[in-house]
Design an enzyme around this catalytic site. Sequence first.
Site, short mmCIF file in Angstrom:
data_model
loop_
_atom_site.label_atom_id
_atom_site.label_comp_id
_atom_site.label_asym_id
_atom_site.label_seq_id
_atom_site.Cartn_x
_atom_site.Cartn_y
_atom_site.Cartn_z
N LYS A 45 0.84 -1.21 0.00
CA LYS A 45 0.00 0.00 0.00
C LYS A 45 0.87 1.26 0.00
O LYS A 45 2.07 1.20 0.30
CB LYS A 45 -0.92 -0.02 1.22
N ARG A 143 -11.27 -0.18 13.98
CA ARG A 143 -11.07 0.49 12.70
C ARG A 143 -12.09 -0.08 11.73
O ARG A 143 -13.17 0.48 11.58
CB ARG A 143 -9.61 0.30 12.23
N HIS A 172 -6.23 -7.36 12.88
CA HIS A 172 -5.07 -6.47 12.84
C HIS A 172 -4.73 -5.98 14.24
O HIS A 172 -5.62 -5.62 15.01
CB HIS A 172 -5.38 -5.27 11.93
N ARG A 229 1.55 -10.56 7.37
CA ARG A 229 1.46 -9.42 6.44
C ARG A 229 2.62 -8.49 6.72
O ARG A 229 2.59 -7.71 7.67
CB ARG A 229 0.11 -8.69 6.63
N TYR A 273 13.66 31.65 4.37
CA TYR A 273 12.44 32.34 4.82
C TYR A 273 12.47 32.58 6.32
O TYR A 273 12.92 31.72 7.08
CB TYR A 273 11.21 31.47 4.51
N CYS A 320 12.52 24.98 2.35
CA CYS A 320 11.60 25.61 1.40
C CYS A 320 10.82 24.52 0.65
O CYS A 320 11.05 23.33 0.86
CB CYS A 320 12.37 26.45 0.38
N MET A 321 9.94 24.92 -0.22
CA MET A 321 9.15 23.94 -0.97
C MET A 321 10.04 23.08 -1.88
O MET A 321 9.84 21.87 -2.00
CB MET A 321 8.08 24.62 -1.82
N ASP A 322 11.05 23.72 -2.48
CA ASP A 322 11.84 23.01 -3.49
C ASP A 322 13.34 23.02 -3.22
O ASP A 322 14.11 22.50 -4.03
CB ASP A 322 11.62 23.66 -4.87
C1 LIG Z 1 -0.43 -1.58 6.78
C2 LIG Z 1 -0.96 -2.88 7.21
C3 LIG Z 1 -0.11 -3.97 7.45
C4 LIG Z 1 1.39 -3.84 7.43
O1 LIG Z 1 1.81 -3.18 8.60
P1 LIG Z 1 3.37 -3.04 8.96
O2 LIG Z 1 3.38 -2.53 10.34
O3 LIG Z 1 3.94 -2.07 7.98
O4 LIG Z 1 3.95 -4.39 8.80
C5 LIG Z 1 -0.69 -5.18 7.75
N1 LIG Z 1 -2.03 -5.32 7.82
C6 LIG Z 1 -2.89 -4.29 7.61
C7 LIG Z 1 -4.36 -4.53 7.71
C8 LIG Z 1 -2.38 -3.05 7.32
O5 LIG Z 1 -3.23 -2.02 7.13
#
Ligand SMILES: *Cc1c(COP(=O)(O)O)cnc(C)c1O
Length: 380
Positions: A45, A143, A172, A229, A273, A320-322
Amino acid sequence: MNEATISSNGVVRPTAVTVDLSRLTDNYRAIQTAVAPAQVMAVLKANAYGHGLVEVARHMVTLDAPYLGVAFLEEGILLREAGVQTPILVMGGLIGNQVPLFLRHDLTITASSVEKLSQINEAAKEMGVLAKVHLKVDTGMERIGVHYYNAAALIEAALACEYCQVEGIYSHFANADAADLSSAQVQLARFREVLAVYERRGLARPSLCHIANSGAILQLPEARLDMVRAGILLYGVYPSAEAARTVAVRPSLSWTSRVVYFKVVQPDHPVSYGSDWQSDHMVRVVTVPVGYGDGYFRRMSGQAEVIIHGKRYPVVGRVCMDQIMVNIEWDSAYNGDEVILLGESGAAAICCEDLAEWAGTIPYEVLTNINTRVPRLYVR
Ligand SMILES: *Cc1c(COP(=O)(O)O)cnc(C)c1O
């Protein structure tokens, strides 16, 4: 990397993120070895934690990763459009009429309530296909997901969904990266209770039961179940300072730029700035073409350092921005010299944790905040 990079619009940009694919391989293998026989889902992600969604996915395919994980439908679609055929779980919640798109792209759907499950079943029935589904149970994150104390109803409802293939069930952790693992243990126990529903009813469990993120991969071996995961750990960064570092990984991303301007700054001549930094003696200051518009947090003004010629120097004045300005005192640096914002050079290193501390945030945000204006390069 010695050449200025050419981004997709043909503009030469000296600032780039370099992703070391062999480090990604090493990290993936290290996690695999640590959790075997559990499988490892690669979590991709947020542009693969800033590393580049499609490129990292293609690399994971070459490593035979059995599953990819993304947050949103559109991330999954991008991967399918890039020709990635590996199973992909979209972990975020369903919204609106997304189900037909999931089905058309063969993406695994997270079913987080009885209503959503029946919506999935109806859409699959209409299209005459089988929807691949993972049930989502909330064991303490509040969540998405059906509460653990109501999960039996979701499991029950799934039995009646002829057009849903419930391949997985997952939860999770909220605190698996903490030193105190007691709340993670409670979550795991709740999840196990939910899984026991299958046994009690004489039903086969889904083949993929999973709950472990990076923190749990490191600290809760009993939470590995069928699959873990792996997110931030895959990218070689530890999820927190206190999490036990039981798997050795190394960062796969570095971020560099080049000196674009050199000047001598007189005493009492403020830089940037707000004019809130100045030197009381004559110094050499170089300008580097990167800024908060690239994801180099403005919050790091007055704290950040960079590496030039193997030595750390402070960023002075406001980001700065850039552009940023760097005080090299009376050392030398020339236009075109490499500036490391994040990465290693000999004995000197600036890691994600450093940037996170300077910016008052966590390594996750440092990585995902490097925006798409910065070209990504891939090396092996
Ligand atoms: C982002 C996420 C993960 C991975 O989490 P890490 O801490 O980066 O390993 C696993 N499961 C779900 C549902 C997530 O949203």
